[in-house]
Scaffold this motif. Structure first.
Motif, PDB file in Angstrom:
ATOM      1  N   TRP A  47      33.803 100.200  26.440  1.00 38.73           N
ATOM      2  CA  TRP A  47      32.328 100.345  26.442  1.00 38.73           C
ATOM      3  C   TRP A  47      31.787 100.917  27.741  1.00 38.73           C
ATOM      4  N   GLY A 106      33.078  93.466  39.131  1.00 39.09           N
ATOM      5  CA  GLY A 106      33.143  93.694  37.684  1.00 39.09           C
ATOM      6  C   GLY A 106      32.259  92.704  36.947  1.00 39.09           C
ATOM      7  N   GLY A 107      32.313  92.770  35.628  1.00 36.19           N
ATOM      8  CA  GLY A 107      31.419  91.974  34.797  1.00 36.19           C
ATOM      9  C   GLY A 107      31.658  90.478  34.899  1.00 36.19           C
ATOM     10  N   SER A 108      32.927  90.067  34.899  1.00 31.56           N
ATOM     11  CA  SER A 108      33.206  88.623  34.974  1.00 31.56           C
ATOM     12  C   SER A 108      32.708  88.053  36.297  1.00 31.56           C
ATOM     13  N   VAL A 111      28.944  87.591  36.028  1.00 33.31           N
ATOM     14  CA  VAL A 111      28.552  86.408  35.243  1.00 33.31           C
ATOM     15  C   VAL A 111      28.759  85.136  36.060  1.00 33.31           C
ATOM     16  N   HIS A 141      31.141  86.597  27.788  1.00 32.19           N
ATOM     17  CA  HIS A 141      30.605  86.747  29.143  1.00 32.19           C
ATOM     18  C   HIS A 141      31.737  86.900  30.148  1.00 32.19           C
ATOM     19  N   GLY A 142      32.815  87.570  29.746  1.00 36.22           N
ATOM     20  CA  GLY A 142      33.913  87.788  30.677  1.00 36.22           C
ATOM     21  C   GLY A 142      34.848  86.600  30.715  1.00 36.22           C
ATOM     22  N   ASP A 229      22.713  89.292  30.108  1.00 38.93           N
ATOM     23  CA  ASP A 229      24.010  89.901  30.426  1.00 38.93           C
ATOM     24  C   ASP A 229      24.034  91.315  29.865  1.00 38.93           C
ATOM     25  N   VAL A 231      26.140  93.758  30.826  1.00 40.42           N
ATOM     26  CA  VAL A 231      27.387  94.436  31.198  1.00 40.42           C
ATOM     27  C   VAL A 231      27.674  95.576  30.215  1.00 40.42           C
ATOM     28  N   VAL A 232      27.386  95.363  28.929  1.00 43.94           N
ATOM     29  CA  VAL A 232      27.564  96.433  27.940  1.00 43.94           C
ATOM     30  C   VAL A 232      26.298  97.278  27.793  1.00 43.94           C
TER      31      VAL A 232
END
Ligand code: PLP
Length: 407
Positions: A47, A106-108, A111, A141-142, A229, A231-232
């Motif tokens: 994504w 990064g995304g994790s 979060v 959410h990662g 969130d 992230v996407v």
């Protein structure tokens, strides 16, 4: 051939037996495997390749930055010059005026940063009993500890014991279930509610009409931090706007991002923090949190070049074009007996939901034989999340390939 590599989210026994799908290069909406076979990339990697593959402009910007200084530190008063410039640029497009930008890898990371900050915020303002973090069914959410605890995909949480005591889950599509939870446990115990504007890895589920505004208002009324969130959905994937938070006026207290920030050319994430949440930490208190590579200078250079491309080529409008194009070309697939439904019509994302979820992994292989690189998400959904440079003809080619693979 046995490989030393342990893949993420993989049945490694099957990968050992059948071999890996080795990707060697990419250009625009296409990728090539090691043997030189070309595939249309239906998912933009995971994504994230919003501007498309093979952008030498981003590679050049990163190379120039690494030659100057690769990175140094963003702890204390240190900050790489490019990182500081990027923060200002992000603050200028933030959904909430005056937001602060906290960089992650990064995304994790984003979060877990937001989850920790939510609790720490309430501690700072004298309400340390507000610790519970609420997520939704189907949510992803990662994979750090807070994100895994908040996951609404039960298999992702199984087998670790209790990851985070103060986590709770509500229905994914029903604002009333959030209200019921608040009534049951008390707003004075709840730190934050986390929501993806479009459920992503959980299978691409679009929010019901009015849902996002409703949960925003519930959070406001009960003094619960609203964490969106993105992230996407961030950096254009929502279609026509930078963020779902701007498209739906969500006014998030915190917004987590990664992926499209650099189009995945280099790993980077960022948390956008509204003035209300930042304020105590700019007035005497300070936060013992940060990542060595948060705000990495090379990643910041990639983000700057990525934002340049998104703006110069008007790619947010292209993402909006894809919203309509995916809907037009994919909805007819819903008639096929092997398809339960097609979810589309918001942002440059869609899902072709197979009637039998067990067919998802074999279907990914059949799709490859049609020259399309796809991926399963949730319970048997084919994830569609192309780069914003995918043309309408390529969308038609993708839909035809999916139909051929369905048989
Ligand atoms: N949040 C959402 C909504 C995501 O979709 C993802 C990844 O897919 C993450 C967080 C985690 O991001 P990362 O894999 O970069 O750690």
């Amino acid at each position: 051939m046995a490989s030393a590599l342990w893949h993420g989210f993989a049945d490694m026994g099957a990968v050992e037996k059948n071999g890996a799908f080795v990707v060697s290069r990419g250009e625009g909406a296409y990728i090539w495997d090691r043997e030189g076979t070309r595939y249309l990339d239906a998912t933009a990697g995971l994504w994230f390749t919003n501007v498309g593959h093979g952008r030498t402009e981003i590679a050049d910007a990163v190379a120039a930055q690494l030659s100057k200084i690769a990175h140094f530190s963003n702890f204390g008063d240190f900050v790489p010059e490019t990182t500081q410039v990027l923060a200002e640029r992000l603050a200028a497009i933030a959904p909430v005026a005056g937001s602060k930008i906290f960089f992650t890898s990064g995304g994790s990371d984003s979060v877990d940063t937001a989850a920790k900050l939510a609790r720490r915020y309430w501690h700072e303002v004298g309400q340390p009993e507000k610790t519970i973090i609420v997520g939704r069914q189907k949510a992803y959410h990662g994979m750090h500890v807070a994100g895994t605890a908040l996951a609404g995909i039960p298999v992702n949480r199984e087998g670790y014991g209790e990851l985070m005591a103060d986590a709770a889950t509500v229905g994914w599509d029903d604002a009333k279930s959030l209200l019921e939870l608040i009534e049951k446990i008390g707003a004075n115990k709840i730190a934050a509610f986390f929501a993806e504007p479009i459920i992503g890895a959980g299978g691409v589920y679009l929010p019901p009409e009015g849902y996002l505004a409703e949960v925003r208002d519930i959070c406001r009324e009960h003094d619960i931090l609203f964490v969106v969130d993105e992230v996407v959905t961030g950096f254009g994937r929502i279609g026509g706007e930078w963020f779902a938070s701007t498209r739906f006026d969500l006014q998030p207290d915190m917004m987590t991002t990664a992926k499209g920030l650099t189009s995945g050319y280099v790993p980077m994430g960022a948390v956008f923090i509204a003035p209300r949440v930042a304020e105590p930490f700019y007035a005497g208190s300070w936060w013992r949190h940060g990542y060595t590579y948060g705000g990495h200078a090379g990643a910041a250079a990639a983000a700057m070049a990525n934002l340049d491309i998104l703006e110069r080529e008007n790619l947010l409008a292209e993402s909006k074009r894809l919203e309509a194009s995916l809907h037009t070309h994919l909805q007819p697939l819903a008639e096929h007996p092997r398809v339960a439904e097609v979810r589309s019509g918001l942002g440059a994302v869609a899902a072709v939901q197979l009637a039998d979820p067990a067919e998802a992994l074999p279907f990914v292989k059949t799709l490859r034989e049609q020259g399309i690189s796809g991926r399963a998400a949730g319970q048997g959904a084919m994830q569609i999340s192309p780069t914003f440079v995918m043309t309408d003809d390529q969308v038609a080619e993708m839909a035809a390939g999916i139909l051929a693979a369905l048989g």
